[in-house]
Design a protein around this motif. Structure first.
Motif, PDB file in Angstrom:
ATOM      1  N   UNK A 164      60.302   2.302   4.963  1.00 32.67           N
ATOM      2  CA  UNK A 164      60.385   0.872   4.629  1.00 32.67           C
ATOM      3  C   UNK A 164      61.845   0.441   4.455  1.00 32.67           C
ATOM      4  N   UNK A 165      62.189  -0.713   5.026  1.00 29.21           N
ATOM      5  CA  UNK A 165      63.561  -1.236   4.895  1.00 29.21           C
ATOM      6  C   UNK A 165      63.604  -2.648   4.325  1.00 29.21           C
ATOM      7  N   UNK A 166      62.507  -3.401   4.501  1.00 29.26           N
ATOM      8  CA  UNK A 166      62.509  -4.810   4.139  1.00 29.26           C
ATOM      9  C   UNK A 166      61.199  -5.150   3.410  1.00 29.26           C
ATOM     10  N   UNK A 167      61.307  -6.033   2.416  1.00 27.60           N
ATOM     11  CA  UNK A 167      60.123  -6.407   1.640  1.00 27.60           C
ATOM     12  C   UNK A 167      60.087  -7.923   1.474  1.00 27.60           C
ATOM     13  N   UNK A 168      58.938  -8.516   1.771  1.00 29.72           N
ATOM     14  CA  UNK A 168      58.723  -9.950   1.529  1.00 29.72           C
ATOM     15  C   UNK A 168      58.000 -10.116   0.191  1.00 29.72           C
ATOM     16  N   UNK A 169      58.488 -11.051  -0.622  1.00 28.66           N
ATOM     17  CA  UNK A 169      57.885 -11.341  -1.927  1.00 28.66           C
ATOM     18  C   UNK A 169      57.098 -12.638  -1.773  1.00 28.66           C
ATOM     19  N   UNK A 170      55.772 -12.539  -1.737  1.00 28.81           N
ATOM     20  CA  UNK A 170      54.928 -13.691  -1.434  1.00 28.81           C
ATOM     21  C   UNK A 170      54.485 -14.363  -2.735  1.00 28.81           C
ATOM     22  N   UNK A 171      54.823 -15.641  -2.874  1.00 28.20           N
ATOM     23  CA  UNK A 171      54.406 -16.355  -4.074  1.00 28.20           C
ATOM     24  C   UNK A 171      55.072 -17.704  -4.187  1.00 28.20           C
ATOM     25  N   UNK A 172      54.842 -18.346  -5.323  1.00 25.83           N
ATOM     26  CA  UNK A 172      55.427 -19.658  -5.592  1.00 25.83           C
ATOM     27  C   UNK A 172      56.553 -19.482  -6.591  1.00 25.83           C
ATOM     28  N   UNK A 173      57.763 -19.300  -6.076  1.00 30.24           N
ATOM     29  CA  UNK A 173      58.905 -19.048  -6.943  1.00 30.24           C
ATOM     30  C   UNK A 173      59.406 -20.301  -7.647  1.00 30.24           C
ATOM     31  N   UNK A 174      58.798 -21.465  -7.379  1.00 34.46           N
ATOM     32  CA  UNK A 174      59.199 -22.678  -8.085  1.00 34.46           C
ATOM     33  C   UNK A 174      58.776 -22.654  -9.548  1.00 34.46           C
ATOM     34  N   UNK A 175      57.698 -21.922  -9.863  1.00 34.96           N
ATOM     35  CA  UNK A 175      57.322 -21.750 -11.259  1.00 34.96           C
ATOM     36  C   UNK A 175      58.310 -20.783 -11.912  1.00 34.96           C
ATOM     37  N   UNK A 176      58.795 -21.159 -13.098  1.00 31.16           N
ATOM     38  CA  UNK A 176      59.873 -20.384 -13.712  1.00 31.16           C
ATOM     39  C   UNK A 176      59.460 -18.945 -14.000  1.00 31.16           C
ATOM     40  N   UNK A 177      58.214 -18.741 -14.415  1.00 30.90           N
ATOM     41  CA  UNK A 177      57.769 -17.386 -14.711  1.00 30.90           C
ATOM     42  C   UNK A 177      57.812 -16.496 -13.483  1.00 30.90           C
ATOM     43  N   UNK A 178      57.357 -17.019 -12.360  1.00 32.70           N
ATOM     44  CA  UNK A 178      57.365 -16.239 -11.131  1.00 32.70           C
ATOM     45  C   UNK A 178      58.790 -16.074 -10.603  1.00 32.70           C
ATOM     46  N   UNK A 179      59.639 -17.047 -10.855  1.00 26.88           N
ATOM     47  CA  UNK A 179      61.033 -16.941 -10.418  1.00 26.88           C
ATOM     48  C   UNK A 179      61.711 -15.755 -11.091  1.00 26.88           C
ATOM     49  N   UNK A 180      61.420 -15.534 -12.395  1.00 23.68           N
ATOM     50  CA  UNK A 180      62.000 -14.394 -13.088  1.00 23.68           C
ATOM     51  C   UNK A 180      61.517 -13.069 -12.525  1.00 23.68           C
ATOM     52  N   UNK A 181      60.244 -13.006 -12.196  1.00 26.47           N
ATOM     53  CA  UNK A 181      59.677 -11.791 -11.619  1.00 26.47           C
ATOM     54  C   UNK A 181      60.276 -11.523 -10.241  1.00 26.47           C
ATOM     55  N   UNK A 182      60.374 -12.571  -9.442  1.00 22.08           N
ATOM     56  CA  UNK A 182      60.965 -12.432  -8.114  1.00 22.08           C
ATOM     57  C   UNK A 182      62.433 -12.018  -8.203  1.00 22.08           C
ATOM     58  N   UNK A 183      63.171 -12.599  -9.152  1.00 21.89           N
ATOM     59  CA  UNK A 183      64.589 -12.268  -9.301  1.00 21.89           C
ATOM     60  C   UNK A 183      64.785 -10.793  -9.639  1.00 21.89           C
TER      61      UNK A 183
END
Length: 329
Positions: A164-183
């Motif tokens: 594996x070399x690349x990973x897509x993070x699928x979700x709604x990063x506009x919500x602050x809680x998910x933005x922290x998880x994605x970050x």
């Protein structure tokens, strides 16, 4: 002379009503429950049943001393807004709210009805509560993920496929809680030799399948599905897209793997719904939501699906099979 004792006889038609009046019917308390999954979805049915089970254990029975209004499919942002306006107008005594979009909508429309949330990411970072220990206001509940879990998902994906070399993070990063998880995932990926990128999925009308196919075409691709309500609603689409692109994916909890997904690591949501009943009980008995600390999951599980791996023409490494809490054939 023997005197006959006086016998006071009441007409039979008068005694019974007075006895009945001395035992009034039990008062029914009113709550509302909003579930992120669609009505009829096995996941939605299980979550509602777990909450009812917890309430029954505390003496609250629907139809006897409890009246419950249900709303479903709150993972859709537009529907979440409609549910919030509708139920706030009904003024229940407590609202049990499942999912981040629904809680965000309730925060916009509700200023005083106590809310017990279930399955919400980073409620402090999202601005829903002041702190975990003292939430303040009229909202408390059961949060789901800490950002550190992002590193766990990356490690499990890499263990399944070392190429594996690349990973897509699928979700709604506009919500602050998910933005922290994605970050946190974006920050952790380079240490594992991976390049991570956000792949937004914010509404059911978006053709996320095409985006995933395009991402997978460059090779070495994997997918992390965030615990958004929309992702749960659209899980068959996401699982199908991953299978079509032969792309390994990790999901946040059990229903994804039971629906054909490759693997999941996360909290056990039904446990949170059972525990939420205790907060509903305490609020109905007079405690304030502001004084009830936000709680985190205590039970986590790792599931793998052997058939999903075979669809990708892969096999699970023995270490992952040994580590799994459940193996689905």
């Amino acid at each position: 002379m023997r005197r006959r004792p006086w016998l006071v006889m009441l007409p039979t038609g008068l005694a019974a009503p007075r006895l009945a009046a001395a035992q009034p019917a039990e008062r029914r308390r009113r709550i509302a429950v909003i579930i992120s999954s669609a009505e009829g979805d096995p996941d939605a049915i299980g979550r509602a049943a777990a909450l009812r089970e917890g309430l029954r254990a505390l003496g609250w029975m629907e139809g006897r001393n409890l009246q419950v209004t249900y709303r479903w499919g709150a993972g859709d942002v537009a529907r979440a807004e409609a549910h919030a306006r509708d139920l706030v107008a009904m003024a229940p005594e407590v609202i049990v709210s499942n999912g981040t979009p629904q809680l965000a909508a309730l925060m916009r429309h509700n200023r005083h009805i106590p809310v017990v949330f279930v399955v919400v990411v980073d409620p402090v970072g999202a601005g829903f509560v002041q702190s975990m220990a003292r939430p303040g206001g009229h909202v408390t509940g059961f949060a789901t993920y800490e950002p550190e879990l992002g590193g766990k998902w990356l490690a499990l994906l890499r263990e399944f496929d070392p190429r594996l070399r690349r990973v897509a993070i699928v979700g709604d990063q506009e919500f602050r809680g998910f933005a922290g998880l994605s970050a946190r995932i974006l920050a952790r990926a380079p240490a594992l030799g991976l390049a991570a990128t956000d792949l937004p999925f914010r509404s059911p009308g978006e053709v996320v399948e095409d985006r995933l196919a395009a991402f997978a075409r460059e090779g070495g691709a994997g997918m992390i599905v965030l615990p958004t309500a929309l992702n749960l609603l659209a899980r068959t689409r996401l699982i199908g897209a991953a299978a079509h692109a032969r792309m390994p994916a990790i999901y946040p909890f059990r229903p994804f793997v039971e629906s054909g997904g490759l693997m999941s690591y996360g909290f056990e949501p039904l446990d949170l719904f059972r525990r939420a009943a205790a907060y509903v009980d305490r609020i109905l008995r007079g405690e304030r939501a502001a004084d009830l600390a936000v709680q985190l999951p205590t039970r986590f599980e790792f599931l793998i699906n052997l058939q999903a791996a075979r669809t990708l023409r892969r096999e699970f490494p023995g270490m992952l099979v040994a580590a799994a809490d459940e193996v689905i054939e």
